[in-house]
Motif scaffolding. Structure first.
Motif, short mmCIF file in Angstrom:
data_model
loop_
_atom_site.label_atom_id
_atom_site.label_comp_id
_atom_site.label_asym_id
_atom_site.label_seq_id
_atom_site.Cartn_x
_atom_site.Cartn_y
_atom_site.Cartn_z
N LYS A 1 0.95 -1.06 0.08
CA LYS A 1 -0.03 -0.21 -0.08
C LYS A 1 0.82 1.24 0.16
CE LYS A 1 -3.63 -0.14 2.68
NZ LYS A 1 -4.30 0.34 3.85
N PRO A 2 0.66 2.21 -0.81
CA PRO A 2 1.23 3.51 -0.82
C PRO A 2 1.13 4.23 0.49
CG PRO A 2 -0.09 3.45 -2.82
CD PRO A 2 -0.57 2.24 -1.96
N ARG A 3 2.45 4.67 0.54
CA ARG A 3 2.46 5.66 1.91
C ARG A 3 2.48 7.05 1.66
NH1 ARG A 3 0.75 1.67 5.02
NH2 ARG A 3 2.25 0.76 6.32
N LEU A 4 2.38 8.06 2.63
CA LEU A 4 2.51 9.42 2.48
C LEU A 4 3.83 9.54 1.81
CD1 LEU A 4 1.03 10.89 5.65
CD2 LEU A 4 -0.08 11.35 3.52
N PRO A 5 3.88 10.67 0.94
CA PRO A 5 5.41 11.01 0.32
C PRO A 5 6.37 11.45 1.65
CG PRO A 5 3.59 12.17 -0.77
CD PRO A 5 2.66 11.65 0.38
N GLN A 6 7.44 11.35 1.30
CA GLN A 6 8.35 11.48 2.32
C GLN A 6 8.42 12.97 2.61
OE1 GLN A 6 12.56 10.20 2.06
NE2 GLN A 6 11.85 8.00 2.25
N GLY B 1 -2.03 14.76 -4.13
CA GLY B 1 -1.12 13.79 -5.21
C GLY B 1 -1.43 12.40 -4.36
N TYR B 2 -1.09 12.08 -2.91
CA TYR B 2 -1.32 11.12 -2.33
C TYR B 2 -2.85 10.51 -2.01
CZ TYR B 2 -1.28 7.49 1.23
OH TYR B 2 -1.05 6.31 2.17
N ASP B 3 -3.90 11.46 -2.24
CA ASP B 3 -5.23 11.11 -2.41
C ASP B 3 -5.38 10.37 -3.61
OD1 ASP B 3 -6.13 11.92 -0.06
OD2 ASP B 3 -6.87 13.91 -0.73
N GLN B 4 -4.87 10.82 -4.75
CA GLN B 4 -4.98 10.42 -6.19
C GLN B 4 -4.15 8.69 -6.23
OE1 GLN B 4 -3.46 12.68 -9.24
NE2 GLN B 4 -4.26 11.44 -10.99
N ALA B 5 -3.05 8.83 -5.57
CA ALA B 5 -2.37 7.24 -5.43
C ALA B 5 -3.11 6.44 -4.68
CB ALA B 5 -0.96 7.68 -4.93
N LEU B 6 -3.77 6.75 -3.44
CA LEU B 6 -4.30 5.76 -2.47
C LEU B 6 -5.74 5.36 -3.39
CD1 LEU B 6 -3.96 4.05 0.00
CD2 LEU B 6 -5.24 6.07 1.12
N GLY B 7 -6.44 6.53 -3.93
CA GLY B 7 -7.70 6.08 -4.55
C GLY B 7 -7.31 5.01 -5.58
N ALA B 8 -6.40 5.24 -6.44
CA ALA B 8 -6.13 4.20 -7.60
C ALA B 8 -5.77 2.84 -6.93
CB ALA B 8 -4.97 4.98 -8.11
N PHE B 9 -4.93 3.04 -6.04
CA PHE B 9 -4.62 1.76 -5.34
C PHE B 9 -5.96 0.87 -4.87
CE2 PHE B 9 -3.74 -0.84 -1.13
CZ PHE B 9 -2.71 -1.69 -1.90
N GLN C 1 -11.79 5.29 -2.21
CA GLN C 1 -11.67 6.18 -1.41
C GLN C 1 -10.54 6.76 -1.07
OE1 GLN C 1 -12.49 4.67 2.98
NE2 GLN C 1 -13.82 6.53 3.34
N ASP C 2 -10.31 7.77 -0.97
CA ASP C 2 -8.71 8.44 -0.75
C ASP C 2 -8.57 8.78 0.63
OD1 ASP C 2 -9.89 11.05 0.01
OD2 ASP C 2 -9.77 11.88 -2.01
N TRP C 3 -7.17 9.13 0.77
CA TRP C 3 -6.58 9.28 2.16
C TRP C 3 -7.35 10.25 3.03
CZ3 TRP C 3 -3.50 12.93 4.97
CH2 TRP C 3 -2.87 12.26 6.24
N THR C 4 -7.79 11.33 2.42
CA THR C 4 -8.56 12.52 2.94
C THR C 4 -10.06 12.00 3.47
OG1 THR C 4 -7.38 14.38 1.85
CG2 THR C 4 -9.64 14.79 2.80
N GLN C 5 -10.34 11.36 2.49
CA GLN C 5 -12.02 10.95 2.96
C GLN C 5 -11.68 9.96 4.31
OE1 GLN C 5 -12.60 9.22 -1.01
NE2 GLN C 5 -14.29 10.74 -1.21
N ARG C 6 -10.74 9.02 3.97
CA ARG C 6 -10.45 8.28 5.34
C ARG C 6 -10.31 8.78 6.63
NH1 ARG C 6 -7.30 2.74 2.54
NH2 ARG C 6 -8.45 2.79 0.56
#
Length: 273
Positions: free
Chosen positions: A197-202, A222-230, A239-244
């Motif tokens: 699972k992708p993590r937050l950018p460094q 950008g992370y929202d987009q990556a986690l949503g796609a994952f 569901q993206d990170w912000t929503q979670r």
């Protein structure tokens, strides 16, 4: 083809993300850490004899504050007890599946008994700091055990919902006063390996010299987009990170009963001065 060290590091963050540099060399320890993924589907294969004892030895090799070693672990293998603990943890089926469920305990009770044996009141254990030390010690020990398990090809997943009913869990595990079940860990042979699972950018977690939040919003977007796609790739809702995060900590309801933690800890014997 095997990944290069930088590819392995960047894979932790998803496509097109990750740092631009990493060590040229790698080793099995780094590869185990970077390839971690939570497993929630286990086979019925039993663990090899000695696995539990080896994992606990790895856990006891973790750093511990002032050598207090203020933690314990309750190994639950009995199917009936795992069933009851699964019910206390939101009926998570993988707890019933996994042959081993480890309950990690922030444990000041041993030091209290030591004081009693020497007619000494351990006043320092009455303070919030001492509970925090026990909590950190338990987390460090558990992570050592997790890495050891994954290095053996086993799958693991932490279970924070063990904190949902602290008093009931304490009764099930026969915990003494001043012992608190921080979290669980299911251990077994993976039925499905799953994906990293992708993590937050460094840039969001690595601060150099001083804390800074510049550029946080676009990095989170950008992370929202990556986690949503994952999530979509894994057959889940997009569901993206912000929503979670809005769902998880936006209201007290997201804590699933854990908003009463101070009261529960007091009931379990922690003064928390």
């Amino acid at each position: 083809m095997d990944q290069s060290p930088i590819e392995t590091v960047r894979a932790r963050y998803g496509a097109g993300a990750g740092p631009d540099t990493a060590l040229v060399a790698t080793n099995p320890v780094l590869e185990t850490l970077l390839n971690h993924r939570s497993i929630r589907n286990f086979t019925d294969e039993k663990l090899a004899p000695g696995t539990l004892e080896t994992l606990v030895a790895a856990a006891q090799s973790a750093p511990t504050s002032s050598n207090l070693q203020a933690w314990s672990v309750v190994a639950v293998e009995d199917p009936a007890r795992r069933d009851r603990l699964a019910d206390l943890c939101g009926r998570q089926g993988f707890i019933r599946q996994a042959p081993l469920f480890l309950c990690w305990i922030a444990d000041n009770s041993r030091l209290i008994r030591l004081g009693e044996a020497h007619q000494k009141k351990m006043e320092g254990l009455d303070y919030l700091e001492s509970f925090m030390v026990a909590l950190v010690d338990a987390a460090l020990a558990a992570q050592n055990a997790l890495v050891a398990a994954e290095s053996l090809g086993l799958g693991t997943v932490y279970v924070g919902q063990l904190r949902q009913s602290p008093e009931k869990v304490a009764a099930e595990l026969n915990l003494p006063p001043n012992a608190f079940a921080c979290f669980g860990m299911a251990v077994g042979h993976p039925a499905v390996q799953g994906a990293v699972k992708p993590r937050l950018p460094q840039s969001l977690v690595l601060h150099r010299e001083q804390y800074g939040a510049t550029g946080e919003e676009p990095a989170i977007a950008g992370y929202d987009q990556a986690l949503g796609a994952f999530s979509v790739e894994q057959g889940m809702a997009a569901q993206d990170w912000t929503q979670r995060m809005m769902s998880r900590v936006g209201t007290a309801a997201g804590l699933s009963g854990r908003h009463r933690m101070r009261d529960a800890l007091t009931a379990l014997g922690f003064p928390l001065k």
